[in-house]
Design an enzyme around this catalytic site. Structure first.
Site, short mmCIF file in Angstrom:
data_model
loop_
_atom_site.label_atom_id
_atom_site.label_comp_id
_atom_site.label_asym_id
_atom_site.label_seq_id
_atom_site.Cartn_x
_atom_site.Cartn_y
_atom_site.Cartn_z
N TYR A 2 -20.38 -47.89 -28.61
CA TYR A 2 -20.81 -47.41 -27.61
C TYR A 2 -22.22 -46.73 -27.77
CZ TYR A 2 -21.43 -43.84 -24.10
OH TYR A 2 -21.94 -42.79 -22.99
N TRP A 50 -19.91 -34.88 -23.10
CA TRP A 50 -18.72 -34.53 -22.59
C TRP A 50 -18.54 -34.06 -21.09
CZ3 TRP A 50 -16.36 -30.37 -26.60
CH2 TRP A 50 -16.43 -30.64 -27.81
#
Length: 283
Positions: free
Chosen positions: A120, A145
């Protein structure tokens, strides 16, 4: 103002749709697995600016589908950026702290060397490189996040598990900061608007919540604000193996974003309160 947004159902795209005068393109209108179709959508719409809020985000699955992730996160943003450069319009795209290897303790600077630990991260780094190569009035916004009231994310998972159990073990040696998608959307809109009038601000910027915390610390704050009676036990990353390695240090230095665009770091705890209100957890 006419801003074209790639993405419609994701956390960031939904917040952009709620905040700005934007046109959001779903997968049925612009599939990021077809980069040239994305570029064609820009040329046809001729917007004043473009924000890429779509991505391949299944971090663990990307270990098995790196080629697809690299098309969606790498080639597609590059094609979008090239179309925007050709039309002389701003392009804003969102990247990730996962482009770094997570070593050390210091917050990562935008110009620090990248060394992603997983597929990723490599796919997102490919996108950054393609956007820079296209030139033009671009801005790459790395964040970390991401949370909101939409989709699947850590806040919703903790609320569910915290009500099912009275004790949870949560990773405590990964340090960074949650970033509410609502704040990322607002930052993207400000950047796009400023780049319209001052295209001399291209570059890579960081945007994350403050103060820094761990996943365990984040969980404790969720439970405290939502009044969920669940204790949190700290565990190391090694105790919770995943297919994709995660960086231990996700701290991001956000100074340049405030200096150049006037966008300060948001307090993620206030953002969490708004998310919990949206979810009906708070009055």
């Amino acid at each position: 103002m006419s801003i074209l947004v790639f993405g419609r159902t994701g956390q960031l795209a939904r917040e952009l749709a709620a905040q700005g005068d934007v046109t959001c393109l779903g997968r049925d209108q612009a599939d990021l697995s077809d980069p040239e179709a994305c570029a064609g959508a820009i040329r046809q719409a001729k917007p004043q600016a473009v924000i890429n809020a779509a991505a391949y985000t299944a971090v663990d699955k990307a270990e098995e589908e790196e080629a697809l992730a690299t098309v969606i996160n790498g080639a597609a943003p590059g094609a979008m950026a090239q179309a925007c450069a050709d039309l002389n319009i701003p392009f804003v795209t969102v990247s990730t702290d996962y482009v770094f290897d997570g070593s050390g303790q210091a917050p990562w600077q935008p110009g620090d060397a990248t060394a992603p630990l997983n597929a990723y991260g490599r796919s997102k780094l490919a996108g950054e490189q393609a956007v820079r190569a296209a030139g033009g009035a671009y801005a790459i916004l790395r964040t970390s996040w991401v949370v909101s009231a939409h989709g699947n994310n850590f806040v919703k998972t903790m609320l569910r598990l915290g009500r099912e159990r009275d004790h949870l073990t949560i990773i405590a040696d990964q340090t960074g900061a949650p970033t509410p998608a609502r704040d990322i959307a607002a930052a993207c809109l400000v950047m796009a608007q400023q780049l319209m009038t001052d295209p001399g601000k291209p570059g890579t910027y960081h945007f994350a919540g403050a103060p820094q915390t761990s996943w365990a610390g984040f969980a404790r704050e969720i439970f405290a604000q939502a009044n969920v009676d669940c204790t949190v036990e700290d565990i190391p990353t090694a105790a919770y193996p995943t297919p994709a390695a995660r960086p231990l240090n996700s701290r991001l230095d956000c100074t340049s974003l405030e200096t150049v665009f006037g966008i300060p770091q948001p307090d993620w705890r206030m953002g969490l309160t708004e998310i919990l209100k949206d979810l009906g957890e708070l009055a």
